[in-house]
Design an enzyme around this catalytic site. Sequence first.
Site, mmCIF file in Angstrom:
data_model
loop_
_atom_site.group_PDB
_atom_site.id
_atom_site.type_symbol
_atom_site.label_atom_id
_atom_site.label_comp_id
_atom_site.label_asym_id
_atom_site.label_seq_id
_atom_site.Cartn_x
_atom_site.Cartn_y
_atom_site.Cartn_z
ATOM 1 N N ASP A 30 9.387 -62.190 -10.052
ATOM 2 C CA ASP A 30 9.192 -61.691 -8.693
ATOM 3 C C ASP A 30 8.865 -60.204 -8.763
ATOM 4 O O ASP A 30 9.632 -59.443 -9.355
ATOM 5 C CB ASP A 30 10.488 -61.911 -7.899
ATOM 6 C CG ASP A 30 10.434 -61.329 -6.495
ATOM 7 O OD1 ASP A 30 9.327 -60.998 -6.011
ATOM 8 O OD2 ASP A 30 11.514 -61.205 -5.877
ATOM 9 N N HIS A 53 10.552 -65.082 -5.681
ATOM 10 C CA HIS A 53 11.243 -64.353 -4.618
ATOM 11 C C HIS A 53 12.363 -65.211 -4.006
ATOM 12 O O HIS A 53 12.098 -66.261 -3.455
ATOM 13 C CB HIS A 53 10.217 -63.957 -3.566
ATOM 14 C CG HIS A 53 10.608 -62.740 -2.762
ATOM 15 N ND1 HIS A 53 11.172 -61.623 -3.326
ATOM 16 C CD2 HIS A 53 10.500 -62.469 -1.440
ATOM 17 C CE1 HIS A 53 11.388 -60.717 -2.379
ATOM 18 N NE2 HIS A 53 10.997 -61.204 -1.233
ATOM 19 N N SER A 84 15.475 -60.589 -0.093
ATOM 20 C CA SER A 84 14.456 -59.569 0.100
ATOM 21 C C SER A 84 15.015 -58.411 0.938
ATOM 22 O O SER A 84 16.127 -57.964 0.661
ATOM 23 C CB SER A 84 13.226 -60.213 0.755
ATOM 24 O OG SER A 84 12.115 -59.376 0.653
#
Length: 465
Positions: free
Chosen positions: A407, A432, A152
Amino acid sequence: MILLLFGCTLLWTCIRSEYSFDVRLADVPLDHFSTLNKTFKLRYLVNGQHHVKGGPVFLYTGNEGNIFMFAQNTGFIFDIAPVFNALIVFVEHRYYGESLPFGNSTKSEDFRFLTTSQALADFVYVIDELRRTYFGTVLGNDTLPFVAFGGSYGGMLAAWLRMKYPHVVIGAIASSAPIWYSKDMVPCEKFYEIITGVFDKFGTTQCTDIVKGSWEILRNVTKIAAGRTFLTVSWKMCSSLENATEDDADKLIDWLSDIYVNMAMTNYPYPTDFIVPLPAYPVKTFCDKLISLNSTDPKSTLENLGKALEVYTNYTGIIKCHSFNSTSRNLGESIWDYQACTELVMPMCSTDKDMFETQPWDQKKYSQECFKRFGVSSRRPDWMVLQYGGQNLKYFSNIVFSNGMMDPWSCGGVKTNISSSIWAVSIADGVHHSDLRNADAADTNYVIEARKFHVMAIRKWLNIF
Ligand SMILES: *[C@@H]1O[C@H](CO)[C@@H](O)[C@H](O)[C@H]1NC(C)=O
Ligand SMILES: *[C@@H]1O[C@H](CO)[C@@H](O)[C@H](O)[C@H]1NC(C)=O
Ligand SMILES: *[C@@H]1O[C@H](CO)[C@@H](O)[C@H](O)[C@H]1NC(C)=O
Ligand SMILES: *[C@@H]1O[C@H](CO)[C@@H](O)[C@H](O)[C@H]1NC(C)=O
Ligand SMILES: *[C@@H]1O[C@H](CO)[C@@H](O)[C@H](O)[C@H]1NC(C)=O
Ligand SMILES: *[C@@H]1O[C@H](CO)[C@@H](O)[C@H](O)[C@H]1NC(C)=O
Ligand SMILES: *[C@@H]1O[C@H](CO)[C@@H](O)[C@H](O)[C@H]1NC(C)=O
Ligand SMILES: *[C@@H]1O[C@H](CO)[C@@H](O)[C@H](O)[C@H]1NC(C)=O
Ligand SMILES: *[C@@H]1O[C@H](CO)[C@@H](O)[C@H](O)[C@H]1NC(C)=O
């Protein structure tokens, strides 16, 4: 906002913890780019359990939250460390967790050293400290290569660390890293469309229809006092909505949207405890429950929605009441908002095509809200591109970008191979950064293949065959 949570705030999380660390603190300059003579303590975690002298260092570049949360949810590094004799390090990001240069200050003036370039320089400092204190060698000694890992926002930082400091890390595994999420590079409606697709797939369109229809009901209900009182009781809110304003209704709706976003992002095929504790496939669990409850009128729709939402808000069954100011325990959400206001402006909008309340992207309104809240205006929206090259990644090397196609953040990710050393890996059914989690019996082949790819890349960088 959304993106992207720990410490042992709850006893049972500590007991379930699988990975242990030495906690260390580095004195890091508050401002790497001026003569300001001030430092603060940056926290980092070290696990040497699989380390053998001469082995590399696997260094996780911390995200917008308490570093323990990421350290407990990145089992992939632990799974492969024995193969490489690697030392494992997780570095906290400045202004999050316990690495707070100004304590808990909320004065926006005190946030001025919160930039990605300062954070990258912190990582370089910690790497230098590790070389000097842990290995007794100096920076520049190539015999102990560092490999950066991140998921991320942490994945964006891992990639950027390799791009800006190639002499410091030999390569980067950047999972679910939306480095291309900026103005004009991603259509603003994409994010919520992907989430709606996940709810359609795992929960059926009946579920997305109910969610889509709920916004207007919520708007109507929060407009009248009796409706607000009903919602307070039905949704077990911590503080009464009796006198809630339209601003509060906006916040309630943001809270709900964030929950759907988080459920989609963490729709893992097995129970997890990342942003919050969740069952396997939380989107399916939520939708199954919502559909099984009969919604016959607006009121029962809201009641049932409240019950179904407990899959996310109260999976542990220990939550007494809800407050809609936060969707996670350990993410520094308001601090992240500062970053999203200044450097990391990621335009998002919802349309008729998704299940969210329709909302255009309004750069001006966004800036005004940022100014109201933090007294700051965003940098030029293209600063990210100027600073990190935008789509011109061909000048860089040794980065693997992996994306779970389920995601929402994949819309801002690098999904095609750029060169013979900038690779993209797509995980068709991944959410994710699924690939950074520990191996699990429920893993699909796509995730398993992505992890194999990472190992292959690291071997190549380290010259181990
Ligand atoms: C920085 O501050 C420390 C302690 O306050 C002091 O000992 C040191 O001499 C200062 N360094 C410079 C370059 O001003
Ligand atoms: C910040 O606030 C938290 C929670 O109120 C507290 O536990 C922590 O000690 C504070 N940290 C600092 C540096 O003041
Ligand atoms: C590099 O590391 C090796 C192994 O620890 C050590 O023998 C050597 O002296 C170091 N070189 C420098 C320049 O520090
Ligand atoms: C919301 O209120 C408006 C105006 O009173 C009404 O026309 C509409 O049907 C209501 N919507 C829902 C879903 O209750
Ligand atoms: C709402 O406002 C009324 C009138 O000012 C006040 O009496 C009441 O206590 C308030 N309710 C809450 C929950 O703050
Ligand atoms: C839902 O409604 C149907 C028909 O009205 C009824 O047969 C069923 O028992 C209801 N289910 C629940 C869970 O209330
Ligand atoms: C959370 O779940 C427990 C156990 O089912 C329940 O007693 C409690 O009321 C729930 N809390 C909320 C806020 O829904
Ligand atoms: C969120 O709301 C709860 C209850 O209303 C309050 O106790 C808490 O301090 C709030 N947290 C933040 C970060 O505003
Ligand atoms: C990128 O190249 C690698 C290595 O050749 C290959 O395995 C991978 O499938 C390619 N990725 C994409 C998205 O085409």
